[in-house]
Design an enzyme around this catalytic site. Sequence first.
Site, PDB file in Angstrom:
ATOM      1  N   PRO A  32      11.043  -5.305   2.743  1.00 16.95           N
ATOM      2  CA  PRO A  32      11.236  -5.443   4.198  1.00 16.95           C
ATOM      3  C   PRO A  32      10.138  -6.273   4.864  1.00 16.95           C
ATOM      4  CG  PRO A  32      11.593  -3.171   3.521  1.00 16.95           C
ATOM      5  CD  PRO A  32      11.078  -3.897   2.315  1.00 16.95           C
ATOM      6  N   THR A  33       8.868  -6.065   4.460  1.00 18.82           N
ATOM      7  CA  THR A  33       7.791  -6.887   5.027  1.00 18.82           C
ATOM      8  C   THR A  33       7.956  -8.330   4.581  1.00 18.82           C
ATOM      9  OG1 THR A  33       6.323  -4.984   4.974  1.00 18.82           O
ATOM     10  CG2 THR A  33       5.275  -7.115   5.221  1.00 18.82           C
ATOM     11  N   GLU A  43       5.353 -11.788  -3.410  1.00 22.91           N
ATOM     12  CA  GLU A  43       5.329 -10.847  -4.537  1.00 22.91           C
ATOM     13  C   GLU A  43       5.748  -9.493  -3.988  1.00 22.91           C
ATOM     14  OE1 GLU A  43       5.025 -11.566  -7.513  1.00 22.91           O
ATOM     15  OE2 GLU A  43       3.929 -13.452  -7.602  1.00 22.91           O
ATOM     16  N   CYS A  87       4.093  -2.395  -8.703  1.00 22.80           N
ATOM     17  CA  CYS A  87       5.345  -3.027  -8.286  1.00 22.80           C
ATOM     18  C   CYS A  87       6.308  -3.287  -9.439  1.00 22.80           C
ATOM     19  CB  CYS A  87       5.036  -4.338  -7.597  1.00 22.80           C
ATOM     20  SG  CYS A  87       3.953  -5.354  -8.589  1.00 22.80           S
ATOM     21  N   GLU A  89      13.224   1.671  -4.387  1.00 22.73           N
ATOM     22  CA  GLU A  89      11.867   1.723  -4.927  1.00 22.73           C
ATOM     23  C   GLU A  89      11.159   2.945  -4.349  1.00 22.73           C
ATOM     24  OE1 GLU A  89       8.899  -1.127  -3.510  1.00 22.73           O
ATOM     25  OE2 GLU A  89       8.322  -1.444  -5.592  1.00 22.73           O
TER      26      GLU A  89
HETATM   27  P1  NDP Z   1       3.846  -3.398   2.933  1.00 25.21           P
HETATM   28  O1  NDP Z   1       4.963  -4.327   2.772  1.00 25.21           O
HETATM   29  O2  NDP Z   1       3.975  -2.260   3.836  1.00 25.21           O
HETATM   30  O3  NDP Z   1       2.542  -4.208   3.404  1.00 25.21           O
HETATM   31  C1  NDP Z   1       2.044  -5.318   2.697  1.00 25.21           C
HETATM   32  C2  NDP Z   1       1.003  -6.020   3.549  1.00 25.21           C
HETATM   33  O4  NDP Z   1       1.642  -6.713   4.624  1.00 25.21           O
HETATM   34  C3  NDP Z   1      -0.007  -5.083   4.200  1.00 25.21           C
HETATM   35  O5  NDP Z   1      -1.270  -5.715   4.223  1.00 25.21           O
HETATM   36  C4  NDP Z   1       0.555  -4.928   5.587  1.00 25.21           C
HETATM   37  O6  NDP Z   1      -0.416  -4.501   6.511  1.00 25.21           O
HETATM   38  C5  NDP Z   1       1.050  -6.320   5.850  1.00 25.21           C
HETATM   39  N1  NDP Z   1       2.061  -6.444   6.887  1.00 25.21           N
HETATM   40  C6  NDP Z   1       2.949  -5.523   7.317  1.00 25.21           C
HETATM   41  N2  NDP Z   1       3.768  -6.045   8.269  1.00 25.21           N
HETATM   42  C7  NDP Z   1       3.398  -7.335   8.439  1.00 25.21           C
HETATM   43  C8  NDP Z   1       3.850  -8.409   9.274  1.00 25.21           C
HETATM   44  N3  NDP Z   1       4.866  -8.249  10.112  1.00 25.21           N
HETATM   45  N4  NDP Z   1       3.221  -9.597   9.193  1.00 25.21           N
HETATM   46  C9  NDP Z   1       2.201  -9.782   8.327  1.00 25.21           C
HETATM   47  N5  NDP Z   1       1.726  -8.804   7.529  1.00 25.21           N
HETATM   48  C10 NDP Z   1       2.310  -7.601   7.567  1.00 25.21           C
HETATM   49  O7  NDP Z   1       3.496  -2.938   1.442  1.00 25.21           O
HETATM   50  P2  NDP Z   1       2.501  -1.798   0.958  1.00 25.21           P
HETATM   51  O8  NDP Z   1       1.116  -2.131   1.358  1.00 25.21           O
HETATM   52  O9  NDP Z   1       3.087  -0.489   1.352  1.00 25.21           O
HETATM   53  O10 NDP Z   1       2.593  -1.997  -0.634  1.00 25.21           O
HETATM   54  C11 NDP Z   1       3.631  -1.485  -1.386  1.00 25.21           C
HETATM   55  C12 NDP Z   1       4.688  -2.529  -1.657  1.00 25.21           C
HETATM   56  O11 NDP Z   1       4.095  -3.682  -2.241  1.00 25.21           O
HETATM   57  C13 NDP Z   1       5.724  -2.057  -2.649  1.00 25.21           C
HETATM   58  O12 NDP Z   1       7.020  -2.416  -2.232  1.00 25.21           O
HETATM   59  C14 NDP Z   1       5.375  -2.794  -3.915  1.00 25.21           C
HETATM   60  O13 NDP Z   1       6.431  -2.951  -4.778  1.00 25.21           O
HETATM   61  C15 NDP Z   1       4.847  -4.082  -3.392  1.00 25.21           C
HETATM   62  N6  NDP Z   1       3.960  -4.688  -4.368  1.00 25.21           N
HETATM   63  C16 NDP Z   1       4.384  -5.831  -5.018  1.00 25.21           C
HETATM   64  C17 NDP Z   1       3.607  -6.408  -5.990  1.00 25.21           C
HETATM   65  C18 NDP Z   1       4.041  -7.655  -6.681  1.00 25.21           C
HETATM   66  O14 NDP Z   1       3.189  -8.359  -7.184  1.00 25.21           O
HETATM   67  N7  NDP Z   1       5.298  -8.003  -6.717  1.00 25.21           N
HETATM   68  C19 NDP Z   1       2.323  -5.820  -6.383  1.00 25.21           C
HETATM   69  C20 NDP Z   1       1.961  -4.668  -5.612  1.00 25.21           C
HETATM   70  C21 NDP Z   1       2.776  -4.123  -4.651  1.00 25.21           C
HETATM   71  P3  NDP Z   1      -0.675  -2.910   6.728  1.00 25.21           P
HETATM   72  O15 NDP Z   1      -0.009  -2.166   5.628  1.00 25.21           O
HETATM   73  O16 NDP Z   1      -2.137  -2.788   6.701  1.00 25.21           O
HETATM   74  O17 NDP Z   1      -0.034  -2.626   8.049  1.00 25.21           O
END
Ligand code: NDP
Length: 486
Positions: A233-234, A252, A286, A383
Amino acid sequence: MTYDLQPPASHYVNGRYVEDTAGAVIEVIYPATGAVIAKLHEATEAVIEEAITSALAAQKAWAAMSGTERGRILRRAADIMRERNHDLSVLETHDTGKPLQETLVADATSGADALEYFGGLAASLTGEHIPLGDGNFAYTMREALGLCVGIGAWNYPTQIACWKGAPALACGNAMIFKPSETTPLSALKVAEILVEAGLPAGLFNVVQGTGKVGGPLVTDPRVNKVSLTGSVPTGRKVYAAAAEGMKHVTMELGGKSPLVIFDDADLDSAVSGAINGNFYSTGQVCSNGTRVFVQKGIKEAFLARLTERLKGAKMGDPLDESVNFGPMVSENQISIVERYVAKGQEEGARLVTGGKRLDQDGYWIEPTVFADVTDDMVIAREEIFGPVMCVLDFEDEAEVLARANDTEFGLAAGVFTADLTRAHRMVAGFEAGTCFINSYNDAPVEVPFGGSKMSGVGRENAKSAINHYSELKSVFVRLDACEAAF
Ligand code: NDP
């Protein structure tokens, strides 16, 4: 440990720690106890502006340096990270809750690998010469993109900062990195070490905050590239915002990856793969293979062996090196996992082991295994991002391949079998960016990592990351006369 858990200031900008107490307070919580271990402030507009202007001011001179000089600095940073691995690991354990047994081998070391690898590659980033006949020719130049923004998830804060920062810097870019608000400490040390290694001020800035800080960075017209590690979603929001400015992106994102175990597989090896792919970092990885398809004939033997092996999961003080299973990162994340565990039971999956939150401070939940899971259950489709394994049965190869691919995600996939011909057939059929044969979740820097379908765009690591942090300029050169129709 020699590091204070409370950093000197919240942000690292233009080669130094920077504070602006006008930003909202971010409390850093140690997941093992729930205690507040540090207080930081979210970046204000002034901090973000300084990060951008200092990065822009430094980037052109950095790109004009030789690759050998840039690479030397990155490799020096890698050496410093390795020398300080223990302290950095203790800090990472406080940031994330992951046991020291893991952080000692998977975080600063993995970050150092990226700095060393891309440092080594920096000097060999060249274009090519293309002969065009009659002495005319063209050549390509590989150029930096300019200012890159990295946005990290909370599961691997040091590694994510380095996986994004190292290739960006090797190619001559500047980077502003925004860690997850949940784990803001480790990336500051990466910035500090890079500067100590000789990186000019402004080239790797760390700013703290939520999406409220990430959002403006993504849309700023001065930013040329956005690399996000986060959820789908992000990713969708950030990708759309970056598209407005036609920016380069690397996404990613999340997954619900299949791990297929055939009845000829070495049972213990397959159980190890399933454990690595579901319970390492308390399931907060992930690429985890959370849909474990086990061929019917060995299902009960697999579950019995798995249950036995899970008795070896040791919870406790994450700083005790014999502890191998830590807490979840936050109250928010553990409550998401608890909801999925309840949902699995409601849907009729068989809870084989685990499922209970520990009655103590911090965010502790047992390693959990569901069997008799079917494809349509919510726990098999979404997930969970926690230590919850779903075991599904299958009869034959064609059937399991179709079911493995029946998901919007495409990050990873694995197969355990003694029949290598079948293994290669399976990986040829998997719709996933990263595949494993008789192994699971290896992520060395030499190998491209990333997803297909909704799991992402682009690749991190390996030589392929270079294409995502640079672009080619083509130059036509005519040695004979330039002619025209009139
Ligand atoms: P989120 O998607 O909630 O957040 C990821 C990052 O994006 C955080 O730093 C968050 O800030 C930031 N963010 C949120 N909204 C916005 C926006 N509108 N604009 C810019 N930045 C934004 O993920 P999580 O931190 O909860 O991590 C878990 C997820 O990450 C899982 O779905 C996992 O699968 C995925 N992941 C993927 C990997 C890969 O390499 N494919 C590796 C590791 C994790 P904040 O949270 O501080 O608000």
